[in-house]
Each structure stands twice: as C-alpha cells, then as structure tokens.
Write an enzyme that holds these catalytic residues in place. Sequence first.
Site, PDB file in Angstrom:
ATOM      1  N   LYS A 115       0.809  -1.222   0.000  1.00 13.83           N
ATOM      2  CA  LYS A 115       0.000   0.000   0.000  1.00 13.83           C
ATOM      3  C   LYS A 115       0.840   1.270   0.000  1.00 13.83           C
ATOM      4  CE  LYS A 115      -4.306  -1.871   1.796  1.00 13.83           C
ATOM      5  NZ  LYS A 115      -4.015  -3.222   1.343  1.00 13.83           N
ATOM      6  N   GLY A 164      -9.453  -5.383   5.178  1.00 12.39           N
ATOM      7  CA  GLY A 164      -9.756  -4.756   6.454  1.00 12.39           C
ATOM      8  C   GLY A 164      -8.904  -5.265   7.605  1.00 12.39           C
ATOM      9  N   GLU A 199      -2.682   6.952   7.642  1.00 20.63           N
ATOM     10  CA  GLU A 199      -3.504   7.786   6.767  1.00 20.63           C
ATOM     11  C   GLU A 199      -4.496   8.543   7.631  1.00 20.63           C
ATOM     12  OE1 GLU A 199      -3.962   5.541   2.442  1.00 20.63           O
ATOM     13  OE2 GLU A 199      -5.623   5.496   3.876  1.00 20.63           O
ATOM     14  N   LYS A 236     -17.226  -5.991   2.830  1.00 20.94           N
ATOM     15  CA  LYS A 236     -18.430  -5.614   2.104  1.00 20.94           C
ATOM     16  C   LYS A 236     -19.535  -6.654   2.300  1.00 20.94           C
ATOM     17  CE  LYS A 236     -15.261  -3.674  -1.282  1.00 20.94           C
ATOM     18  NZ  LYS A 236     -14.586  -3.920  -2.567  1.00 20.94           N
ATOM     19  N   GLU A 287      -7.018   1.745  -2.884  1.00 25.16           N
ATOM     20  CA  GLU A 287      -6.147   0.644  -3.265  1.00 25.16           C
ATOM     21  C   GLU A 287      -6.558   0.129  -4.632  1.00 25.16           C
ATOM     22  OE1 GLU A 287      -6.504  -2.595  -0.519  1.00 25.16           O
ATOM     23  OE2 GLU A 287      -8.662  -2.769  -0.761  1.00 25.16           O
ATOM     24  N   ARG A 291      -7.182  -8.269  -9.431  1.00 26.44           N
ATOM     25  CA  ARG A 291      -7.859  -9.562  -9.567  1.00 26.44           C
ATOM     26  C   ARG A 291      -9.335  -9.317  -9.855  1.00 26.44           C
ATOM     27  NH1 ARG A 291     -10.776  -9.249  -4.948  1.00 26.44           N
ATOM     28  NH2 ARG A 291      -9.781  -8.382  -3.097  1.00 26.44           N
ATOM     29  N   ARG A 337     -24.397 -10.468  -0.336  1.00 29.71           N
ATOM     30  CA  ARG A 337     -23.552 -11.591   0.056  1.00 29.71           C
ATOM     31  C   ARG A 337     -24.235 -12.387   1.172  1.00 29.71           C
ATOM     32  NH1 ARG A 337     -17.233  -9.620   0.168  1.00 29.71           N
ATOM     33  NH2 ARG A 337     -17.300  -8.158  -1.586  1.00 29.71           N
TER      34      ARG A 337
END
Length: 450
Positions: A115, A164, A199, A236, A287, A291, A337
């Site tokens: 990162k 996360g 950050e 998420k 970020e 993929r 989900r």
Amino acid sequence: MQTILIANRGEIARRIARTCRARGFRVVAVYSEADQDMPFVREADVAIAIGPPPVAQSYLNIDAIIQAAKQSGADAIHPGYGLLSENATFARKVQAAGLVFIGPRPEVIERMGDKVTARRTMEEAGVPVVPGTEGGISGEEEALAEAGRIGYPVMIKASAGGGGIGMQVCRTPDELKKALPIVQSKAKAYFGDSAVFLERLIERPRHVEVQVAADSQGNTVHLFERECSVQRRNQKVVEESLSPSIRPETRERLYEAAVRAAEAVGYTGVGTVEFLVDEQERIYFLEMNTRLQVEHPVTEMVTGQDLVDWQLDIAEGKPLPLRQHEIKARGHAVEYRIYAEDPTTFLPSPGTIHAITVPEGEGIRVDAGVEAGNQVTPFYDPMIAKLIVSGPTRETVLEKSRAALEQFQVEGIRTNLPLLRALLDHPEFVDGQYDTQLLQHFRVDGGVKR
C-alpha cells in the site's frame, strides 16, 4: 490455452468454471480434504486433492497447486479472488513452470499490493490519495510526529494488508501509542510483514470502486463504478452498480482517475481501483485490487459483459472485445452476500446445510458455492452464496430484492439473510444516501432492526 486449473474454491470456482466450459476449456479443480464433497469439485473435468483443510496446507500451498497443474496437463491457472490471487510469488512460479497466469504481471501485483508503494505510485500519476505517510512507520516516535502532521483522527494500516485486516483508528496520541504495536504484530502474523503506515481517517466516507480492464496492446477501459459502502468490520456485504447518489461529474473524475491508475502501472487484465468519496465528493485513491472482485456480477449485469471471458481473452493475448465508447451501462444491479454467520454478532455459523432454496426469475442470479448436505467448515470465509438482482431501475431492483430474499432459505445453519431483509427497510439504504457507517448504526438493542 486448452486446460485451466482454478486455484480457488466455493462459488468463485464454480463461476469461473462456467465461463471456461462455455469456451470449451477443460476445467481442473483443486481441493482440500474438507472440500472433497463440494459442488465445485464434482463439476470439474478433473479434481486433484492438494492437502488438509487449513488454507496454509492446501489453497495457499503453491508447490502443491503447480504440481496439480502439471499432473492434470493444465496450460493456465486462474486464481479467482482472495487466497493466492494477489500473490506475486505465486504468479512468478506459475510462469516459471511454463503456465499462463490469468492475471496481471507479477511486478504489477507486487507494486500495487504494497500500500505504501501504491500510494506513492498514484501520487506520481496525479491520482488523489488520502493524506498520509510517504513510507512505513519505523516506531512510536515517528508515528506520533507524522500523526501530528497529518492531523487526527488517523488510521494505522498494514502495508501488505487487505480485507480490512490490520487497520486501527486512533483519535488521540495515547490511542496511537497503544495501537501501533498491536497492528504491527497483527500485520506480521497475517501477512508476514510488520510494516505499517498512517492515513488520515476520512469520516463517514462512501466506498466506491471502478472496474477497469486492459489488454497487452495498450487499450485500457473502465466498466463504470460499484457502490460498496454497506460493510461490517471493513468487509463488504452489499454492492450495487451504478452508485445510487454520486453526481455525474464525480463519476467522470472516478473513471478518469481509475484509468490513469491502471495505465500508470502498465496494467493488463481485469482489476478494480477503489476510492473513498467524502461528504464534499472529493475522491481519494484507496487501493487497487489486481484480480476479479467478489462483486463483479453487478458490473456484468449492467454492462452485459462476462468479465471472466474478458480475462481469458486478455490472457490469450487478444485485444479487449470492446472500446470505451462501446461499453454501455443499462439499468441497475445489487449484490447481496449470503454469509454463514449470526446476523447480529457477525460470528461464523459452521454446520451442515440441511436444505437450501434459492430464488429464480428474470433478473435473478445466484452464485452459490454450496448445496444441501454440504458442510460449512470453520476453515474458510463464511460466504456461501451471492444473490444478484437486476432491473431497469433501482426502485424495481429493491422491490424484486425483497421477494428474492424472502424466497432465499437456508436450513441447518444461521445466515445473515435476516439482516439483508431488514436492510431493505432502512430509509438511508432505500434512499441511496448511505456511507460506510450504515451498519454501525443498524443494530438496535443487540438485535436486527426491522
């Protein structure tokens, strides 16, 4: 390519296999002892056992996977998402074995996977980033000095982190001093690298990401954005495309920044550039995921494109099937989900699925990794399926979602279906005026608000 090994499991292994079979490719599955009876194993042309249930001994065992590819005569390996999908060492070893890695070049994975390096690369490319440190933090003294420069609240992040994991919010110097060694230790344990950076915390942001694709001929495009702000523990839960409330000019800035980010690293393949959008709709690079994303189906539903098909084309050296002006977004789509977890505590709920009933109908898609009789084990991510609902308008999709979620039934384990059903009664979600804090205020008195 003729034979493709899928170095993954569950619903994404089934989903990738579906497109591979449609194109006439032979499909190879690899599986752990815990997964021997799962649908993705049974449906493959060839299935090879690669180790015991723990991921470190099976799905993260690079040598075992490459040996399985050689044994099965595979030409290429598709990593799916998670597991080894963003592991540059894996990509290099796949290529060294004379196989095609269906994804970007290893050096790009490496560059965007760190990162700190990714932040620096984006700054150099003119992509807006969240104010933070230019490099890793060496110790407490430097952390305190940098936090003072950036301004509290700050977030400590693992440089090699993702999903996360290895993140901690600090609102005071004392909190920073306590959290720093904890985050460093967690980063070392999860990612093998204790490096962290700071950050500024963007309060109540929206999490919006842009789907991009690039071929080896130098063509780079975006396939619009996805709203991913319904999260719990930085994971998420619900995603939708397009974002329900950002302004048109913000969309254009997101698209331009995402394409610029991909071009800056010489990206090839399908990937996602993630952004935070603050209350003034200023955008900040978060970020880049090098993929396929879990939530890629909502993009497929609104564009009519098969992103795995695009990945296979790019891996074979073909140009992108469409140019930017040919890619259209029509209607709306939302993905839910389905997790094997308690809907109030979010704790996993392993066990045997006695029965599962999934909704059907126009605009209803279910990507499931399990069937009745399957065991949900504690070894892997608890997501068992995804419900994707599409239609001409967001209002139509939400109405259709209510019926679909009621029809979706899983017996034998607890799931988050009650939470998802209740979400459709939440005024902020229904209005599309929500941010990443939505689920933080959703539970009332320890239960699910209805």
